[in-house]
Design a protein around this motif. Sequence first.
Motif, PDB file in Angstrom:
ATOM      1  N   UNK A  47       9.241 -11.910   0.157  1.00 47.39           N
ATOM      2  CA  UNK A  47       9.006 -11.193  -1.082  1.00 47.39           C
ATOM      3  C   UNK A  47       8.447  -9.803  -0.797  1.00 47.39           C
ATOM      4  N   UNK A  48       8.913  -8.847  -1.544  1.00 46.80           N
ATOM      5  CA  UNK A  48       8.317  -7.518  -1.483  1.00 46.80           C
ATOM      6  C   UNK A  48       7.066  -7.518  -2.352  1.00 46.80           C
ATOM      7  N   UNK A  49       6.236  -6.501  -2.206  1.00 52.38           N
ATOM      8  CA  UNK A  49       5.039  -6.412  -3.042  1.00 52.38           C
ATOM      9  C   UNK A  49       5.414  -6.278  -4.518  1.00 52.38           C
ATOM     10  N   UNK A  70      -0.673 -12.531   4.189  1.00 57.78           N
ATOM     11  CA  UNK A  70       0.776 -12.387   4.114  1.00 57.78           C
ATOM     12  C   UNK A  70       1.527 -13.657   3.787  1.00 57.78           C
ATOM     13  N   UNK A  71       0.845 -14.779   3.655  1.00 62.39           N
ATOM     14  CA  UNK A  71       1.508 -16.028   3.302  1.00 62.39           C
ATOM     15  C   UNK A  71       1.415 -16.231   1.788  1.00 62.39           C
ATOM     16  N   UNK A 142       5.044 -12.389   2.580  1.00 71.23           N
ATOM     17  CA  UNK A 142       5.042 -11.105   1.904  1.00 71.23           C
ATOM     18  C   UNK A 142       5.398 -10.001   2.903  1.00 71.23           C
ATOM     19  N   UNK A 143       6.416  -9.248   2.592  1.00 72.21           N
ATOM     20  CA  UNK A 143       6.842  -8.156   3.470  1.00 72.21           C
ATOM     21  C   UNK A 143       5.848  -6.992   3.360  1.00 72.21           C
ATOM     22  N   UNK A 144       5.434  -6.489   4.504  1.00 75.71           N
ATOM     23  CA  UNK A 144       4.528  -5.355   4.472  1.00 75.71           C
ATOM     24  C   UNK A 144       3.521  -5.371   5.602  1.00 75.71           C
TER      25      UNK A 144
END
Length: 271
Positions: A47-49, A70-71, A142-144
């Motif tokens: 998922x993107x933010x 990030x999980x 979470x992507x980032x």
Amino acid sequence: MLGYLAAAALGLAALLGMRTDPWTLVQMPGLSYIFPKQCSVTPGRLLSKGELSSYHGGHGSPGLYLAVLGQVFDVHKGIKHYGPGGSYSFFAARDASRAYVTGDFTEGGLVEDVTELSPTQMLHLHNWLSFYHKNYAVVGKLIGHFYDDEGNPTKALEKALAVIDIGVKLKEQRFEENKQFPPCNSEFNSGTSRVWCSKNSGGIQRDWVGVPRKLYLAGYDGYRCVCVRTTGPPSENPETIEHDDHGDLDNPSLKEYKDCNPLFDWCLLKE
């Protein structure tokens, strides 16, 4: 203490200086037992933010998610806590890892960056992550900051795990220290305070009571009240037969409380 921290720092430097296959990370010494399953998140969704921000549990929202390190977790069953108006609603639809430790629930504090947190604070954050794994379903990543756009761990995650590892070791070390020098009982009433020892003070069960002393440790500011054995050999050399039968009273890191009988198991503090 200092030797361990130096070794831990070298290990952290080595970890940060290399890149590994993302899922061999948890097989590295010291990390596999910290994150036996937490680190080996199944690929799931990425998922993107922006996508995560829509999962706030309110009107028109597709669900109720939050992220830690990030999980991403589905916390819909806890909607009364995490949904709109809930006491923890500020955690929803974002990764606010830092705030779980700092208690700063302002917009400036509800962030994912944990770079400045201590090993002890990171261990506390790890406990929160374990809580979510136990009580809620993992959705994905979470992507980032902690995972890249292919779902691989970033250097930020690798560093976070290494600091948690240091926290685990420090906790184990403190437990061993407490077995030798259990914390005192204490109470504060009407401007006076009292410390005393018992056979289970500090939560350490033992067959001796001990006497209160100030314990000063290198690398720590100030002192803490501990209970000290008054008989037998010193803990550093328990097998010796040549000793003064003073227990740990002669340890150079200990100091007596002023105006207290050094052999009483209690002391009224006048400092």
